[in-house]
Design a protein around this motif. Sequence first.
Motif, PDB file in Angstrom:
ATOM      1  N   THR A 458      28.941 -39.769  38.181  1.00 40.65           N
ATOM      2  CA  THR A 458      27.591 -40.168  38.586  1.00 40.65           C
ATOM      3  C   THR A 458      27.239 -39.557  39.936  1.00 40.65           C
ATOM      4  N   PHE A 459      25.951 -39.441  40.210  1.00 46.19           N
ATOM      5  CA  PHE A 459      25.510 -39.041  41.547  1.00 46.19           C
ATOM      6  C   PHE A 459      25.333 -40.275  42.445  1.00 46.19           C
ATOM      7  N   ASN A 460      25.509 -41.482  41.898  1.00 44.82           N
ATOM      8  CA  ASN A 460      25.489 -42.700  42.717  1.00 44.82           C
ATOM      9  C   ASN A 460      26.871 -42.926  43.325  1.00 44.82           C
ATOM     10  N   PHE A 461      26.995 -43.940  44.188  1.00 43.33           N
ATOM     11  CA  PHE A 461      28.338 -44.360  44.586  1.00 43.33           C
ATOM     12  C   PHE A 461      29.039 -44.855  43.331  1.00 43.33           C
ATOM     13  N   ASP A 462      30.291 -44.475  43.129  1.00 37.93           N
ATOM     14  CA  ASP A 462      30.976 -44.891  41.902  1.00 37.93           C
ATOM     15  C   ASP A 462      31.839 -46.121  42.163  1.00 37.93           C
ATOM     16  N   GLU A 463      32.599 -46.520  41.153  1.00 39.43           N
ATOM     17  CA  GLU A 463      33.370 -47.764  41.229  1.00 39.43           C
ATOM     18  C   GLU A 463      34.498 -47.689  42.261  1.00 39.43           C
ATOM     19  N   ALA A 464      34.808 -46.507  42.781  1.00 41.20           N
ATOM     20  CA  ALA A 464      35.866 -46.407  43.798  1.00 41.20           C
ATOM     21  C   ALA A 464      35.360 -46.825  45.190  1.00 41.20           C
ATOM     22  N   PHE A 465      34.090 -47.140  45.311  1.00 38.67           N
ATOM     23  CA  PHE A 465      33.495 -47.467  46.606  1.00 38.67           C
ATOM     24  C   PHE A 465      34.299 -48.546  47.336  1.00 38.67           C
ATOM     25  N   ASN A 466      34.584 -49.661  46.643  1.00 42.19           N
ATOM     26  CA  ASN A 466      35.290 -50.759  47.310  1.00 42.19           C
ATOM     27  C   ASN A 466      36.760 -50.432  47.574  1.00 42.19           C
ATOM     28  N   VAL A 467      37.328 -49.592  46.729  1.00 41.64           N
ATOM     29  CA  VAL A 467      38.720 -49.175  46.929  1.00 41.64           C
ATOM     30  C   VAL A 467      38.807 -48.396  48.238  1.00 41.64           C
ATOM     31  N   VAL A 468      37.863 -47.472  48.424  1.00 39.16           N
ATOM     32  CA  VAL A 468      37.834 -46.665  49.648  1.00 39.16           C
ATOM     33  C   VAL A 468      37.572 -47.576  50.850  1.00 39.16           C
ATOM     34  N   ALA A 469      36.664 -48.535  50.666  1.00 40.08           N
ATOM     35  CA  ALA A 469      36.345 -49.465  51.771  1.00 40.08           C
ATOM     36  C   ALA A 469      37.606 -50.172  52.250  1.00 40.08           C
ATOM     37  N   SER A 470      38.457 -50.595  51.312  1.00 42.91           N
ATOM     38  CA  SER A 470      39.639 -51.336  51.762  1.00 42.91           C
ATOM     39  C   SER A 470      40.672 -50.406  52.388  1.00 42.91           C
ATOM     40  N   GLU A 471      40.725 -49.143  51.951  1.00 35.04           N
ATOM     41  CA  GLU A 471      41.639 -48.197  52.632  1.00 35.04           C
ATOM     42  C   GLU A 471      41.181 -47.964  54.070  1.00 35.04           C
ATOM     43  N   VAL A 472      39.867 -47.807  54.248  1.00 35.89           N
ATOM     44  CA  VAL A 472      39.330 -47.597  55.598  1.00 35.89           C
ATOM     45  C   VAL A 472      39.622 -48.823  56.470  1.00 35.89           C
ATOM     46  N   LYS A 473      39.435 -50.005  55.885  1.00 30.48           N
ATOM     47  CA  LYS A 473      39.642 -51.248  56.650  1.00 30.48           C
ATOM     48  C   LYS A 473      41.087 -51.335  57.163  1.00 30.48           C
ATOM     49  N   ASN A 474      42.012 -50.950  56.298  1.00 29.91           N
ATOM     50  CA  ASN A 474      43.414 -51.028  56.726  1.00 29.91           C
ATOM     51  C   ASN A 474      43.732 -50.013  57.815  1.00 29.91           C
ATOM     52  N   VAL A 475      43.107 -48.849  57.744  1.00 29.03           N
ATOM     53  CA  VAL A 475      43.301 -47.866  58.815  1.00 29.03           C
ATOM     54  C   VAL A 475      42.706 -48.418  60.112  1.00 29.03           C
ATOM     55  N   GLN A 476      41.559 -49.052  60.004  1.00 25.11           N
ATOM     56  CA  GLN A 476      40.883 -49.563  61.203  1.00 25.11           C
ATOM     57  C   GLN A 476      41.635 -50.736  61.826  1.00 25.11           C
ATOM     58  N   GLU A 477      42.258 -51.581  60.971  1.00 27.57           N
ATOM     59  CA  GLU A 477      42.846 -52.819  61.496  1.00 27.57           C
ATOM     60  C   GLU A 477      44.352 -52.738  61.671  1.00 27.57           C
ATOM     61  N   ASN A 478      45.033 -51.930  60.859  1.00 32.99           N
ATOM     62  CA  ASN A 478      46.497 -51.852  60.919  1.00 32.99           C
ATOM     63  C   ASN A 478      46.940 -50.410  61.115  1.00 32.99           C
ATOM     64  N   VAL A 479      47.373 -49.784  60.020  1.00 34.18           N
ATOM     65  CA  VAL A 479      47.756 -48.370  60.086  1.00 34.18           C
ATOM     66  C   VAL A 479      47.803 -47.817  58.659  1.00 34.18           C
ATOM     67  N   GLY A 480      47.363 -46.578  58.519  1.00 32.66           N
ATOM     68  CA  GLY A 480      47.383 -45.930  57.206  1.00 32.66           C
ATOM     69  C   GLY A 480      48.199 -44.649  57.256  1.00 32.66           C
ATOM     70  N   LEU A 481      48.697 -44.240  56.091  1.00 31.38           N
ATOM     71  CA  LEU A 481      49.466 -43.000  55.963  1.00 31.38           C
ATOM     72  C   LEU A 481      48.806 -42.152  54.872  1.00 31.38           C
ATOM     73  N   CYS A 482      48.607 -40.888  55.185  1.00 31.67           N
ATOM     74  CA  CYS A 482      47.888 -40.014  54.248  1.00 31.67           C
ATOM     75  C   CYS A 482      48.557 -38.639  54.240  1.00 31.67           C
ATOM     76  N   GLU A 483      48.846 -38.131  53.051  1.00 34.52           N
ATOM     77  CA  GLU A 483      49.399 -36.769  52.960  1.00 34.52           C
ATOM     78  C   GLU A 483      48.245 -35.764  52.944  1.00 34.52           C
ATOM     79  N   VAL A 484      48.281 -34.802  53.866  1.00 36.35           N
ATOM     80  CA  VAL A 484      47.284 -33.721  53.858  1.00 36.35           C
ATOM     81  C   VAL A 484      48.045 -32.436  53.572  1.00 36.35           C
ATOM     82  N   ASN A 485      48.025 -32.025  52.311  1.00 35.51           N
ATOM     83  CA  ASN A 485      48.785 -30.826  51.949  1.00 35.51           C
ATOM     84  C   ASN A 485      47.890 -29.590  51.982  1.00 35.51           C
ATOM     85  N   GLY A 486      48.520 -28.436  52.035  1.00 33.81           N
ATOM     86  CA  GLY A 486      47.785 -27.178  51.934  1.00 33.81           C
ATOM     87  C   GLY A 486      46.967 -26.804  53.153  1.00 33.81           C
TER      88      GLY A 486
END
Length: 811
Positions: A458-486
């Motif tokens: 879709t060109f709208n926000f998709d169902e992953a919107f809230n999933v992303v929101a909670s990943e951002v929240k954890n980075v903002q409040e605690n700590v997140g780990l992300c692999e950036v390859n290439g």
Amino acid sequence: MKSRTKVVVIGGGIAGCSTLYHLTQEGWSDVVLVERNELTSGTTWHSAAQVTNFGMNQTMVGLKTHSINLYKNLSENPEYPINYHHADGGIRLANTEAQMQGYRHFASMARGMGVEFEVIDAEECARRHPLISTTNLLGGLWDPLDGDIDPAQLCQALAYHARKAGAEVYRNTPVTALSQHKDDTWTVHTEQGDIDCDIVVNACGYRVNEVGAMMGVHHPVASMEHQYFLTEDIPGIAEAGHRMPLLRCQISDYYSRQEKGGLLVGFYEQDCKPWGMDGIDPNFVNALCPDDLDRVMDVLEGAFERMPALRETGIRSVVNGPITYTIDGAPLVGPIPSKRNAFCIIGLRAGLGEGGGHGWLLAQQIVHGEAFYDTWCLDPRRFTGHANVELTSLKAIEDYQNEFRFHFPHEHRPAGRPAKTTPLTPILAAEGAEFTVVNGWERVDYIKPSPDFHPSLTFNFDEAFNVVASEVKNVQENVGLCEVNGFNRLEITGPDRHSFLYRLFCGNVTRRSGRVGLGYLLNHQGMIKGEATIANIPASDRGPDRVWYGSAAASEYHDMDWLSQHLRADEDVQIRSMTNDQTILVLAGPNARNVLSACARGDWSKEAFPWLSVRETFIGFAPATVMGISFSGEHAYEIHVPNASLYAAYLTLRSAGERHGLKLFGARAVESMRMEKGFLHWKADLLTEFDPFETALDRFVNLDKGQFVGKDALLKRKASGPKRSLVTLKIDAIHAPAHGGASLMEGDTVVGTITSGDWGHRVGMNLAYAFVTPELTSPGTTMNLDMCGDMVAAEVIPFSPYDPDFSLMRS
Ligand SMILES: Cc1cc2nc3c(=O)[nH]c(=O)nc-3n(C[C@H](O)[C@H](O)[C@H](O)COP(=O)(O)OP(=O)(O)OC[C@H]3O[C@@H](n4cnc5c(N)ncnc54)[C@H](O)[C@@H]3O)c2cc1C
């Protein structure tokens, strides 16, 4: 035949003829085209030769507009007239609301290029194309300028006008070998003799890799068989009293246009067939593949249902010929990776419609070093090590099967995956990762809440919107780990490395050992060429004093070419790519320092390791290089780890992070957070169409330093003032992001173009970047965004709405 010339274009189809013509238009007349047989004897002669204006981005729309204008002018020139059915119009059909929404976005995008598409309903489609039924049809995209041209006449006309301007064309002159000399000039060996030249251009259609092999390169281009048929006359066409518009059907994968009193109908069947994978018969000249209409029966049925008159009509003849594809469907037009003075214009699958524009943009690159538009979407260097013919052929099949089905945002189709992975890929997959693809790399997009989680296209926000929101929240409040390859990583050593980089960057680049800086490279026109982080790593048992140059994953070949081309013979500098050997683990959030301190010895306090520091260390026992930089805006570290130790480092970080609330996050969370911070993406927001002042990068320019690449041109541009300026916008909508290319309007006037857009989860705003006319840059200024056909308010806000004084990153 000349024995010396400036440019030799190899191949006399539309690609070669257009390039030759445009080289003369750009002022170079000492240019030559060599063709192994007669002009147009490859694919061009039997093309259906439809000329359309539709494109997925503004560069494609712009270059197609150039084709249309050029062909119209040529057809009206009595010196060498050609048959061109200009502006019959064309309809791209749709039967889902999501497809219609996509068309509305493309109409918004094209408006910024001065092209007016129209989104029409099913009844209007049938009114404009009286042969079609409206069953299972929602509507379509109307392209007013679509038409078709005589392909052989077009090429002859281009060659005629090029010759008139001084170019020469040698037919029946097969190129048999290429030799490059120490001064980077070439000798083109042909059956009729040798031609010395400065520059060669490969425009060899389906024989691209025969000529590629002559210069030791392997182009990611593969061919498919492709068929159309011509029908007997159809009474409904004569009765309509006007020419039938073109038709492109993504519901059932066929196209049609009028041919005399009947139709030409072409097919993109599911049971499709690669061609020429095991070599091409040298005698396949002016030739076709055997007809095979059985293969297209599935698609033909769809065409019959849409145009019932076809069932009653006889077939006059069938054409089946090879058509070339690349990995992403767009051609390769530009410099050949890692070669000097060598260009290509290959992988054209809509070469008649696009060829005029591609030749134009290529000639500009050859003559001026850069084209009128940013041509990254066509650049042969956008694919790197994974781009071989085997993988291309898988993508070609997939692309062919989806010819008219455009990609939705976040859509990554499955063929040819996984191409590039790290030791962590299967581990992250087991953690539930959904992957996106970046230059072939499988990169975590987000962690799925359940294995069967599949957001809609879709060109709208998709169902992953809230999933992303909670990943951002954890980075903002605690700590997140992300692999950036290439991530592109070049190691630059040698005593002249700093003076070399000083010449290339438009601002100050730190030379201090143990420090990291961000800088921008300009082209010779003073426009943005590249962006890189520079980390000065002190000598250790891992190597001498060195610079690590880091830039976007897709820029690996592009940046390597730019750096090595600007290295002078008297400079003692060595450049080595480490891109495939190292991966970054990003640790971000208020607890990042605690996690790092728990698994790497030493003092990581703000005083001992301030923001923008770099230090070699061990994560547990895994060797690593840590940089204090952040793309999220939180306190963060980039931990660079050799792939052999990546899993070990990951396990250590996960275990140390357990008590600090460490969770994984992915690229979508990064995208949201970088929008909140005012950070820009190379080739989304950083384009060769704008200079650093227009791109709001004033603080990265130092006009008081000595000479640097692009400085003179930049001074001139600065004096004449900006044409457009980059701003951050707050979009008044909660259902969809602003998509790149969408137009900003004041009344009926286009006043800007979106480059990136996403929801800012920490600030709770729908954010976008856009280039707007300079008088609209003050915060508080409002305009309208044409968001898939809906006008929504867009307000200019200050850059970096989250933590504007950057205190979190520095903490
Ligand atoms: C059935 C069919 C229908 C199509 N319909 C459309 C359409 O409606 N609209 C559209 O835009 N596109 C269409 N296309 C695609 C379009 O025809 C091609 O994209 C275009 O013709 C490619 O042109 P080219 O110049 O790249 O290659 P070619 O036309 O193949 O030209 C390459 C030339 O290089 C020459 N050459 C090769 N090797 C050497 C050598 N060693 N030395 C010297 N010369 C050499 C060849 O002889 C040839 O003349 C269609 C294609 C097919 C097969």
